[in-house]
Design a protein around this motif. Structure first.
Motif, PDB file in Angstrom:
ATOM      1  N   GLY A 204      18.886  14.846 -12.206  1.00 26.88           N
ATOM      2  CA  GLY A 204      19.210  15.060 -10.803  1.00 26.88           C
ATOM      3  C   GLY A 204      20.680  15.377 -10.596  1.00 26.88           C
ATOM      4  N   ILE A 205      21.545  14.632 -11.271  1.00 29.06           N
ATOM      5  CA  ILE A 205      22.988  14.866 -11.168  1.00 29.06           C
ATOM      6  C   ILE A 205      23.340  16.263 -11.647  1.00 29.06           C
ATOM      7  N   ALA A 206      22.723  16.679 -12.747  1.00 27.47           N
ATOM      8  CA  ALA A 206      22.993  18.011 -13.285  1.00 27.47           C
ATOM      9  C   ALA A 206      22.492  19.100 -12.339  1.00 27.47           C
ATOM     10  N   LEU A 207      21.287  18.936 -11.788  1.00 23.60           N
ATOM     11  CA  LEU A 207      20.740  19.947 -10.889  1.00 23.60           C
ATOM     12  C   LEU A 207      21.541  20.053  -9.596  1.00 23.60           C
ATOM     13  N   LEU A 208      22.133  18.947  -9.183  1.00 22.94           N
ATOM     14  CA  LEU A 208      22.982  18.952  -7.991  1.00 22.94           C
ATOM     15  C   LEU A 208      24.381  19.484  -8.274  1.00 22.94           C
ATOM     16  N   ASP A 209      24.681  19.699  -9.561  1.00 22.38           N
ATOM     17  CA  ASP A 209      26.043  20.093  -9.966  1.00 22.38           C
ATOM     18  C   ASP A 209      27.065  19.100  -9.414  1.00 22.38           C
ATOM     19  N   TRP A 210      26.718  17.822  -9.574  1.00 14.49           N
ATOM     20  CA  TRP A 210      27.510  16.714  -9.024  1.00 14.49           C
ATOM     21  C   TRP A 210      28.423  16.174 -10.129  1.00 14.49           C
ATOM     22  N   PRO A 211      29.724  16.267  -9.972  1.00 15.00           N
ATOM     23  CA  PRO A 211      30.636  15.833 -11.039  1.00 15.00           C
ATOM     24  C   PRO A 211      30.856  14.323 -11.060  1.00 15.00           C
ATOM     25  N   VAL A 212      29.782  13.564 -11.218  1.00 12.04           N
ATOM     26  CA  VAL A 212      29.876  12.116 -11.293  1.00 12.04           C
ATOM     27  C   VAL A 212      29.418  11.690 -12.682  1.00 12.04           C
ATOM     28  N   ARG A 213      30.092  10.700 -13.247  1.00 10.48           N
ATOM     29  CA  ARG A 213      29.741  10.219 -14.578  1.00 10.48           C
ATOM     30  C   ARG A 213      28.586   9.228 -14.486  1.00 10.48           C
ATOM     31  N   LEU A 214      27.688   9.287 -15.445  1.00  7.49           N
ATOM     32  CA  LEU A 214      26.570   8.344 -15.520  1.00  7.49           C
ATOM     33  C   LEU A 214      26.753   7.462 -16.742  1.00  7.49           C
ATOM     34  N   ASP A 215      26.948   6.164 -16.505  1.00  8.07           N
ATOM     35  CA  ASP A 215      27.059   5.178 -17.579  1.00  8.07           C
ATOM     36  C   ASP A 215      25.714   4.466 -17.717  1.00  8.07           C
ATOM     37  N   ALA A 216      25.061   4.646 -18.850  1.00  7.13           N
ATOM     38  CA  ALA A 216      23.763   4.033 -19.117  1.00  7.13           C
ATOM     39  C   ALA A 216      23.956   2.888 -20.102  1.00  7.13           C
ATOM     40  N   VAL A 217      23.716   1.670 -19.657  1.00  4.07           N
ATOM     41  CA  VAL A 217      23.933   0.473 -20.475  1.00  4.07           C
ATOM     42  C   VAL A 217      22.598   0.066 -21.088  1.00  4.07           C
ATOM     43  N   CYS A 218      22.518   0.095 -22.410  1.00  2.00           N
ATOM     44  CA  CYS A 218      21.270  -0.184 -23.119  1.00  2.00           C
ATOM     45  C   CYS A 218      20.866  -1.653 -22.983  1.00  2.00           C
ATOM     46  N   VAL A 219      19.564  -1.874 -22.813  1.00  2.00           N
ATOM     47  CA  VAL A 219      19.044  -3.242 -22.763  1.00  2.00           C
ATOM     48  C   VAL A 219      18.035  -3.512 -23.868  1.00  2.00           C
ATOM     49  N   SER A 220      17.691  -2.488 -24.651  1.00  2.00           N
ATOM     50  CA  SER A 220      16.670  -2.700 -25.675  1.00  2.00           C
ATOM     51  C   SER A 220      16.922  -1.934 -26.965  1.00  2.00           C
ATOM     52  N   HIS A 221      17.435  -0.722 -26.883  1.00  2.00           N
ATOM     53  CA  HIS A 221      17.577   0.125 -28.065  1.00  2.00           C
ATOM     54  C   HIS A 221      19.050   0.414 -28.353  1.00  2.00           C
ATOM     55  N   THR A 222      19.297   1.057 -29.487  1.00  2.00           N
ATOM     56  CA  THR A 222      20.652   1.481 -29.798  1.00  2.00           C
ATOM     57  C   THR A 222      21.048   2.651 -28.908  1.00  2.00           C
ATOM     58  N   ALA A 223      22.334   2.937 -28.879  1.00  2.00           N
ATOM     59  CA  ALA A 223      22.810   4.077 -28.097  1.00  2.00           C
ATOM     60  C   ALA A 223      22.204   5.375 -28.609  1.00  2.00           C
ATOM     61  N   GLU A 224      22.074   5.494 -29.911  1.00  2.00           N
ATOM     62  CA  GLU A 224      21.502   6.708 -30.492  1.00  2.00           C
ATOM     63  C   GLU A 224      20.047   6.866 -30.062  1.00  2.00           C
ATOM     64  N   GLU A 225      19.274   5.781 -30.139  1.00  2.00           N
ATOM     65  CA  GLU A 225      17.868   5.840 -29.738  1.00  2.00           C
ATOM     66  C   GLU A 225      17.723   6.124 -28.244  1.00  2.00           C
ATOM     67  N   SER A 226      18.548   5.471 -27.437  1.00  2.00           N
ATOM     68  CA  SER A 226      18.464   5.664 -25.993  1.00  2.00           C
ATOM     69  C   SER A 226      18.867   7.078 -25.599  1.00  2.00           C
ATOM     70  N   THR A 227      19.877   7.615 -26.262  1.00  2.00           N
ATOM     71  CA  THR A 227      20.287   8.992 -25.988  1.00  2.00           C
ATOM     72  C   THR A 227      19.164   9.961 -26.324  1.00  2.00           C
ATOM     73  N   ALA A 228      18.483   9.713 -27.445  1.00  2.00           N
ATOM     74  CA  ALA A 228      17.357  10.573 -27.831  1.00  2.00           C
ATOM     75  C   ALA A 228      16.231  10.474 -26.814  1.00  2.00           C
ATOM     76  N   ASP A 229      15.944   9.267 -26.330  1.00  2.00           N
ATOM     77  CA  ASP A 229      14.895   9.087 -25.326  1.00  2.00           C
ATOM     78  C   ASP A 229      15.258   9.804 -24.029  1.00  2.00           C
ATOM     79  N   MET A 230      16.495   9.647 -23.593  1.00  2.00           N
ATOM     80  CA  MET A 230      16.929  10.307 -22.364  1.00  2.00           C
ATOM     81  C   MET A 230      16.854  11.825 -22.498  1.00  2.00           C
ATOM     82  N   THR A 231      17.309  12.336 -23.634  1.00  2.00           N
ATOM     83  CA  THR A 231      17.292  13.785 -23.856  1.00  2.00           C
ATOM     84  C   THR A 231      15.877  14.326 -23.821  1.00  2.00           C
ATOM     85  N   ARG A 232      14.959  13.603 -24.475  1.00  2.00           N
ATOM     86  CA  ARG A 232      13.553  14.026 -24.474  1.00  2.00           C
ATOM     87  C   ARG A 232      12.977  14.032 -23.065  1.00  2.00           C
ATOM     88  N   LEU A 233      13.237  12.986 -22.301  1.00  2.00           N
ATOM     89  CA  LEU A 233      12.673  12.874 -20.958  1.00  2.00           C
ATOM     90  C   LEU A 233      13.297  13.874 -19.990  1.00  2.00           C
TER      91      LEU A 233
END
Length: 350
Positions: A204-233
């Motif tokens: 949504g942030i990207a489609l809006l061309d909104w220059p706001v940073r998104l900090d995603a704090v992991c609660v279950s997986h590693t940063a690498e795994e979470s990044t892969a999940d986010m990218t896939r979704l």
């Protein structure tokens, strides 16, 4: 960013409040913090999954489904909100839950979300591990299909390309609220578990061309795994919308606050819960928002989040799950009181 062509059924009350937390800011001596209250809603004790379920159930109803199966841990917020939404819509709900969190207290296994699952009329199937979960699901699906039921299956957390659309819409809602208030946000902080919420926000942030940073704090997986999940979704959701997959240049994923694992408390998490509760009267949960808030507070304390920034913290709900951790919460507060008492004693003696 037109979502009008996507099947959607109304479940929540939108927009959710955006609260300016002045006492929290004064306590921290840091940036301006606003909390987006997705925990506040009229159905199923609120929470972020209602946004996903509007699109998931919208698609299911369009396909003629009369029964829903979904998954999670014993204290799943997604399961509780799915059960409530199915009750509202007159659908049969089956929750296939896995005892994946190593906790065996009575309150964890019977109160909180599990109590509400039963109250909302869901059929709950508890499994020991992932292998049993798969077997139970296969058998359940076969039985329901043989009985003539039309079944929709939702993934853990409602996190797929369709479910992520809920937070594509939420990004636009948040941007509109900030614009209406004349506020420029520098970053949005959210928990990332099954990653549908964070992925939807990122898209949504990207489609809006909104220059706001998104900090995603992991609660279950590693940063690498979470990044892969986010990218896939993000890719799946972009495919549903028929838009190009954007580059997620402003997303930062941090796994420093997972602790010993998903659903397992940390002292930083309890400290964050106490801080937010005692400055703003807002209760976070121990699985998602508590760990995300621990990341937020640590970033402010270290200076990584600057004192002149404006931060939006996404409260994704989960309060019912807190009661599954009642013993841990009481022990944490008792330990804090003892530390405070010792300090007072020392001060008195001096």
């Amino acid at each position: 960013m037109d979502l009008s062509g996507q099947p959607r059924t109304p479940l929540g009350t939108w927009p959710t409040p955006l609260e300016d937390c002045e006492r929290l800011r004064a306590h921290l001596g840091g940036p301006r913090v606003l909390i987006k209250r997705d925990d506040v809603n009229t159905l199923g004790a609120g929470g972020n999954k209602l946004r996903k379920l509007e699109f998931l159930l919208g698609r299911a109803l369009a396909d003629g489904a009369d029964t829903v199966i979904t998954f999670g841990a014993l204290q799943t917020n997604h399961g509780r909100q799915t059960a409530a939404a199915c009750a509202r819509l007159g659908l049969v709900c089956h929750l296939v839950l896995t005892a994946s969190v190593p906790r065996d207290s009575e309150e964890y296994r019977s109160s909180g979300n599990l109590l509400l699952d039963a109250l909302y009329g869901a059929e709950v199937h508890v499994c020991r591990d992932g292998e049993e979960t798969g077997r139970v699901y296969d058998a359940l699906l076969a039985d329901l299909t043989a009985a003539g039921r039309r079944v929709a299956t939702f993934p853990v957390g409602g996190s797929d390309g369709v479910g992520a659309l809920g937070y594509v819409a939420a990004a636009a809602e948040l941007r509109d609220q900030l614009d209406a208030a004349g506020i420029r946000a520098d970053r949005v902080v959210t928990a990332v578990g099954s990653a549908g919420t964070a992925a939807g926000l990122a898209l949504g942030i990207a489609l809006l061309d909104w220059p706001v940073r998104l900090d995603a704090v992991c609660v279950s997986h590693t940063a690498e795994e979470s990044t892969a999940d986010m990218t896939r979704l993000v890719g799946e959701a972009a495919g549903v919308l028929g838009v190009p997959v954007p580059r997620l240049a402003l997303v930062r994923v941090d796994d420093a606050f997972v602790g010993p694992g998903y659903g397992l408390p940390t002292e930083e998490m309890w400290a964050a819960l106490r801080t937010v509760a005692r400055t703003e009267g807002i209760a976070l949960d121990p699985v998602y928002t508590g760990k995300a808030a621990a990341g937020l507070l640590a970033g402010i304390a270290s200076g990584e989040i600057g004192p002149n920034e404006t931060v939006v913290f996404l409260h994704t709900g989960g309060l019912p799950g807190l009661f599954g951790y009642a013993r841990d919460a009481a022990e944490s507060m008792r330990a804090e009181s003892m530390r405070a008492g010792s300090m007072c004693d020392v001060t008195t003696e001096r």
